[in-house]
Enzyme design. Structure first.
Site, PDB file in Angstrom:
ATOM      1  N   HIS A  17       1.203  -1.144  -0.206  1.00 38.47           N
ATOM      2  CA  HIS A  17      -0.306  -0.154   0.742  1.00 38.47           C
ATOM      3  C   HIS A  17       0.860   1.122  -0.320  1.00 38.47           C
ATOM      4  O   HIS A  17       0.581   2.543  -0.261  1.00 38.47           O
ATOM      5  CB  HIS A  17      -0.732   0.496   1.338  1.00 38.47           C
ATOM      6  CG  HIS A  17      -2.061  -1.152   1.287  1.00 38.47           C
ATOM      7  ND1 HIS A  17      -2.294  -1.908   2.294  1.00 38.47           N
ATOM      8  CD2 HIS A  17      -2.701  -1.767   0.292  1.00 38.47           C
ATOM      9  CE1 HIS A  17      -2.852  -2.751   2.137  1.00 38.47           C
ATOM     10  NE2 HIS A  17      -3.507  -2.643   0.515  1.00 38.47           N
ATOM     11  N   LYS A  41     -19.357  -5.403   9.272  1.00 36.39           N
ATOM     12  CA  LYS A  41     -18.476  -6.534   9.308  1.00 36.39           C
ATOM     13  C   LYS A  41     -17.183  -5.996  10.744  1.00 36.39           C
ATOM     14  O   LYS A  41     -16.825  -4.880  10.208  1.00 36.39           O
ATOM     15  CB  LYS A  41     -17.489  -6.660   8.129  1.00 36.39           C
ATOM     16  CG  LYS A  41     -18.729  -7.833   6.957  1.00 36.39           C
ATOM     17  CD  LYS A  41     -18.059  -8.301   6.440  1.00 36.39           C
ATOM     18  CE  LYS A  41     -17.983  -7.561   5.150  1.00 36.39           C
ATOM     19  NZ  LYS A  41     -17.007  -7.842   3.852  1.00 36.39           N
ATOM     20  N   ARG A  90      -2.523  -5.669  -8.512  1.00 37.64           N
ATOM     21  CA  ARG A  90      -0.887  -6.920  -8.356  1.00 37.64           C
ATOM     22  C   ARG A  90      -1.337  -8.159  -9.615  1.00 37.64           C
ATOM     23  O   ARG A  90       0.150  -8.291 -10.092  1.00 37.64           O
ATOM     24  CB  ARG A  90      -1.232  -7.651  -7.393  1.00 37.64           C
ATOM     25  CG  ARG A  90      -0.893  -6.851  -5.467  1.00 37.64           C
ATOM     26  CD  ARG A  90      -0.883  -7.090  -4.563  1.00 37.64           C
ATOM     27  NE  ARG A  90      -3.036  -7.091  -4.607  1.00 37.64           N
ATOM     28  CZ  ARG A  90      -3.476  -7.024  -3.166  1.00 37.64           C
ATOM     29  NH1 ARG A  90      -2.877  -8.106  -2.354  1.00 37.64           N
ATOM     30  NH2 ARG A  90      -5.118  -6.937  -3.776  1.00 37.64           N
ATOM     31  N   SER A 128      -3.143  -7.576   2.559  1.00 38.31           N
ATOM     32  CA  SER A 128      -2.995  -7.334   4.206  1.00 38.31           C
ATOM     33  C   SER A 128      -3.296  -9.031   4.354  1.00 38.31           C
ATOM     34  O   SER A 128      -3.009  -9.870   5.403  1.00 38.31           O
ATOM     35  CB  SER A 128      -4.447  -6.795   4.537  1.00 38.31           C
ATOM     36  OG  SER A 128      -3.708  -5.684   4.075  1.00 38.31           O
TER      37      SER A 128
HETATM   38  P1  ADP Z   1      -9.629  -3.805  -1.085  1.00 37.20           P
HETATM   39  O1  ADP Z   1     -10.858  -4.695   0.207  1.00 37.20           O
HETATM   40  O2  ADP Z   1     -10.306  -2.215  -0.443  1.00 37.20           O
HETATM   41  O3  ADP Z   1      -9.094  -4.458  -1.831  1.00 37.20           O
HETATM   42  P2  ADP Z   1      -6.769  -3.723   0.237  1.00 37.20           P
HETATM   43  O4  ADP Z   1      -6.716  -2.817   1.337  1.00 37.20           O
HETATM   44  O5  ADP Z   1      -7.003  -5.346   0.344  1.00 37.20           O
HETATM   45  O6  ADP Z   1      -8.350  -3.100   0.416  1.00 37.20           O
HETATM   46  O7  ADP Z   1      -6.499  -2.690  -0.984  1.00 37.20           O
HETATM   47  C1  ADP Z   1      -6.455  -1.418  -1.049  1.00 37.20           C
HETATM   48  C2  ADP Z   1      -6.059  -1.019  -2.705  1.00 37.20           C
HETATM   49  O8  ADP Z   1      -4.378  -1.421  -2.694  1.00 37.20           O
HETATM   50  C3  ADP Z   1      -6.510  -1.888  -3.658  1.00 37.20           C
HETATM   51  O9  ADP Z   1      -6.827  -1.288  -4.414  1.00 37.20           O
HETATM   52  C4  ADP Z   1      -5.459  -3.458  -4.329  1.00 37.20           C
HETATM   53  O10 ADP Z   1      -5.685  -4.062  -4.828  1.00 37.20           O
HETATM   54  C5  ADP Z   1      -4.622  -2.324  -3.185  1.00 37.20           C
HETATM   55  N1  ADP Z   1      -3.176  -3.386  -2.994  1.00 37.20           N
HETATM   56  C6  ADP Z   1      -3.042  -4.437  -2.098  1.00 37.20           C
HETATM   57  N2  ADP Z   1      -1.461  -4.934  -2.178  1.00 37.20           N
HETATM   58  C7  ADP Z   1      -1.223  -4.602  -2.527  1.00 37.20           C
HETATM   59  C8  ADP Z   1       0.574  -4.234  -3.411  1.00 37.20           C
HETATM   60  N3  ADP Z   1       1.115  -5.186  -2.120  1.00 37.20           N
HETATM   61  N4  ADP Z   1       0.859  -3.737  -4.025  1.00 37.20           N
HETATM   62  C9  ADP Z   1       0.254  -2.597  -4.881  1.00 37.20           C
HETATM   63  N5  ADP Z   1      -1.066  -3.003  -4.861  1.00 37.20           N
HETATM   64  C10 ADP Z   1      -1.682  -3.284  -3.334  1.00 37.20           C
END
Ligand code: ADP
Length: 159
Positions: A17, A41, A90, A128
């Site tokens: 992130h 949730k 990703r 995450s």
């Molecule tokens: P959500 O539940 O809204 O997908 P996340 O916290 O999982 O929220 O992810 C937020 C954003 O960050 C999403 O666009 C996700 O694709 C992106 N993201 C998560 N991990 C990575 C990473 N390692 N590299 C690039 N983008 C990422």
């Protein structure tokens, strides 16, 4: 002043992130990192903790605001008068999911544009979900987390 919203669950915020945030700051004057949560949730960390972790991660990075929200991202955009949504990609699976969300958002609010930023190759495997798995199994998640984040007190507070 060009501002973007970077929305996500950020449960918790990872190095992946942070990499997307750094890239977004090359495109925009200001980025609002917005923790989206659903009141029905609970998530792994409570929204307040997720915000606190992001504040630790971005401390010292200028032009970043951190907030939380519930409801539609396009409504947050309207509230903050922001026209750009940043999301990270990703994999092709991310692309497929994200393009559907982007199209739905654009249908609802025609002048809001989604901007996709590809994951840095060294961070593309970080999610995450992986971090949560490491934590629940008693491992050390620090190598997946931004410098300056002290996750231990938040893990203890969950117990
Ligand atoms: P959500 O539940 O809204 O997908 P996340 O916290 O999982 O929220 O992810 C937020 C954003 O960050 C999403 O666009 C996700 O694709 C992106 N993201 C998560 N991990 C990575 C990473 N390692 N590299 C690039 N983008 C990422």
């Amino acid at each position: 002043m060009k501002t973007a919203i970077f929305p996500g669950s950020f449960d918790p915020f990872t190095l992946g992130h942070l990499d997307v945030l750094h890239s977004a700051l090359q495109l925009f004057d200001k980025v609002i990192v917005a923790v989206g949560y659903n009141s029905s949730k609970s998530g792994f960390f409570p929204p307040k903790t997720r915000v606190e972790i992001i504040r630790q991660a971005v401390s010292g990075i200028p032009n970043v605001e951190v907030c939380s929200y519930t409801g539609l991202t396009v409504d947050l955009c309207k509230e903050k008068d922001v026209k750009f949504i940043v999301r990270g990609l990703r994999t092709t699976t991310d692309f497929e999911l994200e393009s559907v969300i982007a199209q739905a958002n654009r249908k609802m609010e025609g002048d809001i544009l989604s901007v996709f930023i590809p994951a840095g190759h060294e961070y593309s495997f970080i999610s995450s979900t992986v971090v949560r798995d490491v934590i629940v199994n008693g491992g050390d998640a620090s190598s997946f987390l931004p410098e300056g984040v002290d996750i231990e007190p938040f893990i203890k507070a969950r117990k």
